[in-house]
Scaffold this motif. Structure first.
Motif, PDB file in Angstrom:
ATOM      1  N   LEU A  28       0.833  -1.206   0.000  1.00  0.00           N
ATOM      2  CA  LEU A  28       0.000   0.000   0.000  1.00  0.00           C
ATOM      3  C   LEU A  28       0.869   1.258   0.000  1.00  0.00           C
ATOM      4  O   LEU A  28       0.546   2.239  -0.673  1.00  0.00           O
ATOM      5  CB  LEU A  28      -0.947  -0.003   1.200  1.00  0.00           C
ATOM      6  CG  LEU A  28      -2.063  -1.040   1.129  1.00  0.00           C
ATOM      7  CD1 LEU A  28      -2.681  -1.254   2.506  1.00  0.00           C
ATOM      8  CD2 LEU A  28      -3.111  -0.637   0.104  1.00  0.00           C
ATOM      9  N   ALA A  72       2.033   1.847  -3.459  1.00  0.00           N
ATOM     10  CA  ALA A  72       0.941   2.239  -4.353  1.00  0.00           C
ATOM     11  C   ALA A  72       0.422   3.655  -4.072  1.00  0.00           C
ATOM     12  O   ALA A  72       0.039   4.371  -4.989  1.00  0.00           O
ATOM     13  CB  ALA A  72      -0.212   1.243  -4.240  1.00  0.00           C
ATOM     14  N   TYR A  73       0.418   4.049  -2.801  1.00  0.00           N
ATOM     15  CA  TYR A  73      -0.240   5.304  -2.434  1.00  0.00           C
ATOM     16  C   TYR A  73       0.685   6.389  -1.883  1.00  0.00           C
ATOM     17  O   TYR A  73       0.374   7.571  -1.991  1.00  0.00           O
ATOM     18  CB  TYR A  73      -1.326   5.044  -1.368  1.00  0.00           C
ATOM     19  CG  TYR A  73      -2.527   4.318  -1.889  1.00  0.00           C
ATOM     20  CD1 TYR A  73      -3.602   5.013  -2.423  1.00  0.00           C
ATOM     21  CD2 TYR A  73      -2.597   2.932  -1.852  1.00  0.00           C
ATOM     22  CE1 TYR A  73      -4.720   4.359  -2.894  1.00  0.00           C
ATOM     23  CE2 TYR A  73      -3.711   2.255  -2.330  1.00  0.00           C
ATOM     24  CZ  TYR A  73      -4.773   2.972  -2.852  1.00  0.00           C
ATOM     25  OH  TYR A  73      -5.863   2.314  -3.325  1.00  0.00           O
ATOM     26  N   CYS A  74       1.765   6.036  -1.236  1.00  0.00           N
ATOM     27  CA  CYS A  74       2.495   7.004  -0.408  1.00  0.00           C
ATOM     28  C   CYS A  74       3.866   7.419  -0.913  1.00  0.00           C
ATOM     29  O   CYS A  74       4.317   8.529  -0.633  1.00  0.00           O
ATOM     30  CB  CYS A  74       2.669   6.447   1.008  1.00  0.00           C
ATOM     31  SG  CYS A  74       1.158   5.833   1.763  1.00  0.00           S
ATOM     32  N   PHE A 102      -7.496   9.408   0.634  1.00  0.00           N
ATOM     33  CA  PHE A 102      -7.487   8.057   0.080  1.00  0.00           C
ATOM     34  C   PHE A 102      -8.722   7.327   0.577  1.00  0.00           C
ATOM     35  O   PHE A 102      -8.645   6.354   1.318  1.00  0.00           O
ATOM     36  CB  PHE A 102      -6.194   7.328   0.466  1.00  0.00           C
ATOM     37  CG  PHE A 102      -4.978   7.950  -0.142  1.00  0.00           C
ATOM     38  CD1 PHE A 102      -4.734   7.828  -1.505  1.00  0.00           C
ATOM     39  CD2 PHE A 102      -4.089   8.674   0.625  1.00  0.00           C
ATOM     40  CE1 PHE A 102      -3.617   8.415  -2.086  1.00  0.00           C
ATOM     41  CE2 PHE A 102      -2.962   9.258   0.058  1.00  0.00           C
ATOM     42  CZ  PHE A 102      -2.729   9.130  -1.308  1.00  0.00           C
ATOM     43  N   GLN A 120      -7.210  -2.145   5.025  1.00  0.00           N
ATOM     44  CA  GLN A 120      -6.059  -1.538   4.356  1.00  0.00           C
ATOM     45  C   GLN A 120      -5.492  -0.385   5.177  1.00  0.00           C
ATOM     46  O   GLN A 120      -4.274  -0.223   5.274  1.00  0.00           O
ATOM     47  CB  GLN A 120      -6.449  -1.060   2.960  1.00  0.00           C
ATOM     48  CG  GLN A 120      -6.739  -2.187   1.995  1.00  0.00           C
ATOM     49  CD  GLN A 120      -7.342  -1.681   0.704  1.00  0.00           C
ATOM     50  OE1 GLN A 120      -8.263  -0.861   0.712  1.00  0.00           O
ATOM     51  NE2 GLN A 120      -6.836  -2.184  -0.408  1.00  0.00           N
ATOM     52  N   LEU A 148      -9.483   3.382   0.335  1.00  0.00           N
ATOM     53  CA  LEU A 148      -8.892   2.368   1.200  1.00  0.00           C
ATOM     54  C   LEU A 148      -9.923   1.908   2.226  1.00  0.00           C
ATOM     55  O   LEU A 148     -10.577   2.730   2.863  1.00  0.00           O
ATOM     56  CB  LEU A 148      -7.666   2.926   1.934  1.00  0.00           C
ATOM     57  CG  LEU A 148      -6.466   3.295   1.076  1.00  0.00           C
ATOM     58  CD1 LEU A 148      -5.395   3.961   1.925  1.00  0.00           C
ATOM     59  CD2 LEU A 148      -5.903   2.071   0.379  1.00  0.00           C
TER      60      LEU A 148
END
Length: 109
Positions: A31, A34-36, A87, A94, A90
């Motif tokens: 994660l 993918a996101y941060c 986000f 998650q 999520l």
């Protein structure tokens, strides 16, 4: 054989948390990637604060709130502006995995 059989449940209780933590760590790291990672680094300051800084400054609920709804939490956390996107895609599991991943960078006392 009967003694070994009765020891298996105890062994599972001891091993299961470690396996679950490793799995949650992998989910959290995935994660993060993918996101941060575009704005945050695990231990170095980037566009946003490092996970080390976040983990040492915030508790779990603050981290989850900032990830899920930064527009409504940034002032409460002492920021003067918000550049973090929400986000909201999520799910709770998650968010927990990502928070677990962030919290692993907290200094050991």
């Amino acid at each position: 054989m009967k003694i070994f059989g009765s020891a298996v449940p105890v062994l599972l209780l001891l091993v299961a948390p470690a396996v679950m933590n490793a799995e949650n760590h992998k989910r959290g790291e995935k994660l993060f990637k993918a996101y941060c990672w575009g704005c945050h680094h695990q231990t170095a300051e980037a566009f946003g604060p490092s996970f080390k800084t976040i983990a040492n400054k915030r508790d779990r609920s603050e981290i989850i709130a900032q990830i899920a709804d930064p527009d409504h939490t940034y002032r409460q956390l002492g920021y003067t502006r918000n550049s973090m996107p929400a986000f909201d895609d999520l799910n709770a599991s998650q968010l927990e995995a990502l928070t677990d991943y962030i919290m692993q960078f907290k200094d050991k006392k």
